[in-house]
Scaffold this motif. Structure first.
Motif, short mmCIF file in Angstrom:
data_model
loop_
_atom_site.label_atom_id
_atom_site.label_comp_id
_atom_site.label_asym_id
_atom_site.label_seq_id
_atom_site.Cartn_x
_atom_site.Cartn_y
_atom_site.Cartn_z
N SER A 250 1.23 20.39 -9.53
CA SER A 250 1.51 19.91 -8.17
C SER A 250 1.00 20.89 -7.12
N ARG A 251 1.07 22.17 -7.44
CA ARG A 251 0.60 23.19 -6.50
C ARG A 251 -0.88 23.00 -6.17
N TYR A 252 -1.69 22.78 -7.17
CA TYR A 252 -3.14 22.66 -6.96
C TYR A 252 -3.54 21.27 -6.48
N ILE A 253 -2.74 20.27 -6.80
CA ILE A 253 -2.99 18.94 -6.24
C ILE A 253 -2.82 18.98 -4.73
N LEU A 254 -1.76 19.64 -4.27
CA LEU A 254 -1.52 19.76 -2.83
C LEU A 254 -2.59 20.62 -2.16
N PHE A 255 -3.04 21.65 -2.85
CA PHE A 255 -4.10 22.49 -2.30
C PHE A 255 -5.40 21.71 -2.19
N ALA A 256 -5.71 20.90 -3.19
CA ALA A 256 -6.92 20.08 -3.15
C ALA A 256 -6.83 19.06 -2.00
N HIS A 257 -5.65 18.50 -1.80
CA HIS A 257 -5.47 17.57 -0.68
C HIS A 257 -5.66 18.28 0.65
N MET A 258 -5.20 19.52 0.75
CA MET A 258 -5.39 20.29 1.97
C MET A 258 -6.87 20.51 2.25
N LEU A 259 -7.64 20.88 1.22
CA LEU A 259 -9.07 21.11 1.37
C LEU A 259 -9.78 19.83 1.82
N LEU A 260 -9.44 18.70 1.19
CA LEU A 260 -10.07 17.43 1.54
C LEU A 260 -9.70 17.03 2.97
N ASN A 261 -8.44 17.18 3.31
CA ASN A 261 -7.97 16.82 4.65
C ASN A 261 -8.65 17.66 5.72
#
Length: 322
Positions: free
Chosen positions: A61-72
């Motif tokens: 979940s930590r890296y999923i949220l980080f990936a979403h932050m990068l995409l956003n």
């Protein structure tokens, strides 16, 4: 014929005005913004590719949220730069197309603090409930949380766009300079928009401060997991700093008006300060996510270097996700 001559004259004036502005450094300003944006988006894409290269990142979940932050952040940077270029070139767009750009730009702007709040809560669960973390912060629940992030980030601006589409009979045909204020049909919409921004940012601030204090208390009371607690404490503190940058972006309009008041007698100085504040507050602040969260992460850093420097791809680092 009069209308045609007037349009031709307006076009002539705009072209000459743009030419003068270009000669006075506008091309350099545009080039700097575009170059910074492209470099940041490239770094984000490389980091997203690194995250996608290991299956373990897709389940955390930590890296999923980080990936979403990068995409956003990448989408927001691209749209902000695009609208800046359109404004500098005095280009008009159809209101419907402009509404789509404003919708995505506003949603990604608001998503940033919400994503920080969810990331802080994930670290809070990891430290306070380490044995139940895998059960609580599942991949499915993380995706649902991201869905709520997009809902709260877009519901207000989407309602404004729907109101504009219903009330404006020429919504799909009229040409306009792409600005969020052009979407508002009634004065109260701006008040609601600013009120929602204030409420959202105060709520996110309280969540991040709460998680930070809770993690600090846990770090002091639990001796067996102090290293992880201290790392989480530093991460949440970085979330708070990043939120401060988001708040500065939220106050950009107020800062711009203050600069105009201070430099009302010197238009050239105001334009330079306006550009500098835009570059620092809206562009550079969005370029920090991979530096703050990615390159300091022991699991991502070697993968990132491995993808940035193709000659080093013979090296395959072992990933340890905490």
């Amino acid at each position: 014929m009069a209308g045609t001559n007037g349009s031709t004259l307006d076009a002539f004036v705009y072209q000459n005005f743009i030419k003068v502005q270009m000669d006075n450094g506008t091309i350099t300003k545009l080039a700097v913004v575009i170059l910074i944006t492209l470099c940041s988006v490239y770094v984000n894409c490389v980091m997203l590719y690194a995250l996608n290269s290991k299956h373990v990142f897709k389940e955390s979940s930590r890296y999923i949220l980080f990936a979403h932050m990068l995409l956003n952040d990448s989408v927001h940077l691209f749209l902000t730069t695009l609208m800046f270029v359109l404004a500098m070139a005095f280009l008009k767009l159809a209101k419907a197309i402009c509404s789509l750009l404003i919708f995505l730009a506003t949603a990604t702007f608001r998503n940033a603090p919400f994503n920080l709040a969810v990331m802080s809560l994930e670290r809070f669960v990891a430290i306070r409930f380490p044995l139940r973390h895998a059960e609580i912060a599942t991949q499915k629940r993380t995706c649902i949380a991201i869905g709520f992030v997009w809902f709260f980030g877009s519901v207000n601006i989407l309602s404004d766009i729907i109101i504009a589409a219903v009330m404006d009979p020429n919504y799909y045909y009229v040409q306009m300079f792409c600005s969020r204020d052009q979407i508002f049909m009634k004065p109260w919409q701006l008040d609601v928009f600013n009120g929602c921004n204030t409420f959202f940012f105060v709520s996110v601030t309280l969540i991040i401060v709460f998680t930070y204090i809770s993690i600090v208390i846990t770090a002091r009371s639990v001796s067996s997991n102090k290293d992880s607690a201290k790392k989480a404490q530093r991460t949440v503190l970085l979330h708070l700093i990043q939120l401060g940058l988001c708040t500065a972006s939220f106050l950009y309009g107020t800062i711009e008006r203050a600069l105009y008041t201070i430099t009302a007698s010197n238009t050239t100085l105001f334009l330079h300060l306006q550009y500098l504040s835009f570059l620092v507050i809206l562009i550079l602040s969005r370029c920090l996510s991979p530096l703050i969260y990615g390159l300091r992460d022991d699991a991502i850093r070697p993968l990132f270097k491995n993808n940035v420097y193709p000659c080093s791809r013979r090296f395959h680092p072992t990933v340890h996700v905490q």
